[in-house]
Enzyme design. Structure first.
Site, PDB file in Angstrom:
ATOM      1  N   HIS A  14       0.806  -1.092   0.129  1.00  0.00           N
ATOM      2  CA  HIS A  14       0.064  -0.076  -0.134  1.00  0.00           C
ATOM      3  C   HIS A  14       1.056   1.257   0.055  1.00  0.00           C
ATOM      4  CE1 HIS A  14       1.077   0.649   4.142  1.00  0.00           C
ATOM      5  NE2 HIS A  14       0.663  -0.606   4.394  1.00  0.00           N
ATOM      6  N   GLU A  89      -2.020  -7.339   6.971  1.00  0.00           N
ATOM      7  CA  GLU A  89      -0.870  -7.480   7.673  1.00  0.00           C
ATOM      8  C   GLU A  89      -0.872  -8.488   8.742  1.00  0.00           C
ATOM      9  OE1 GLU A  89       2.222  -7.525   7.830  1.00  0.00           O
ATOM     10  OE2 GLU A  89       2.803  -5.484   7.338  1.00  0.00           O
TER      11      GLU A  89
END
Length: 214
Positions: A14, A89
């Site tokens: 990201h 994550e």
């Protein structure tokens, strides 16, 4: 016998967040992109549209910083993001929300066990490295099976890309990372006949700003 079809993956971390700048462990806390991160997402989107890779699908972590990056790509590339928690994550337990320096002072035992890269160590209510590895590998294996001979785009997080690199390069989980994972860079791996291969890593040529995963 015909060769096994090759599935190619373009993996992207990201765009930048304020917590990246602060070296603060985000984990599964839902943090937004900052201004630079949004700019990176736009630069990434335009670069992918210009390259014309012909992606068959766009898979994305369901956390905001990844979804915002994917949304920018979708606007220019005609792809509908498929969000999934499998691409989140790693959950860092009590380390989440702390900078590395804060964690070392406030919870030193947890911090040092975390830094040791013991695959079986579980930080509090978080996720062990071994479980995280299994989650990421299982998902990428499934996508490779779902898209034989195609090219797919994956927007996720530094930890997920760390696992993907190790899958494709053979670097053990226990070894300290010696490769970069910049925000919004292009990283290519491929899958054929049950084997993963590292093609190209950390291409930042389309970016004005980038920051390595911490």
């Amino acid at each position: 016998m015909a060769p096994a079809p090759t599935t190619r993956f373009c993996l992207v971390r990201h765009g930048e967040t304020d917590w990246n700048i602060e070296r603060r462990l985000q984990g599964q806390i839902d943090i937004q992109l900052n201004d630079v991160g949004r700019q990176q997402a736009e630069q990434l989107s335009r670069a992918l549209a210009h390259a014309g890779h012909g992606f068959a699908a766009l898979y994305v972590s369901d956390l905001a910083r990844a979804r915002q990056t994917a949304d920018a790509i979708a606007r220019h590339n005609g792809l509908a993001p498929i969000a999934t928690p499998d691409l989140r994550e790693r959950h860092f337990g009590p380390l989440q929300g702390l900078t590395y320096a804060e964690a070392e002072v406030r919870i030193p035992d947890t911090y040092h066990q975390f830094k040791s890269r013991d695959p079986s160590y579980v930080p509090g209510q978080g996720e062990s490295l071994a479980c995280f590895h299994r989650r990421v590998k299982d998902f990428l294996d499934q996508v490779a099976t779902r898209h034989p001979g195609q090219t797919v785009l994956v927007i996720s997080h530094g930890g997920v890309l760390d696992i993907a690199y190790r899958m494709a390069s053979g670097l053990p989980l226990t070894h300290q990372r010696d490769f970069p994972i910049p925000n919004a860079a292009l990283n290519w791996i491929s899958h054929s006949n049950g084997r993963w291969t590292l093609e190209r890593w950390a291409d930042e040529s389309h970016l004005e700003h980038s920051r390595d995963e911490v």
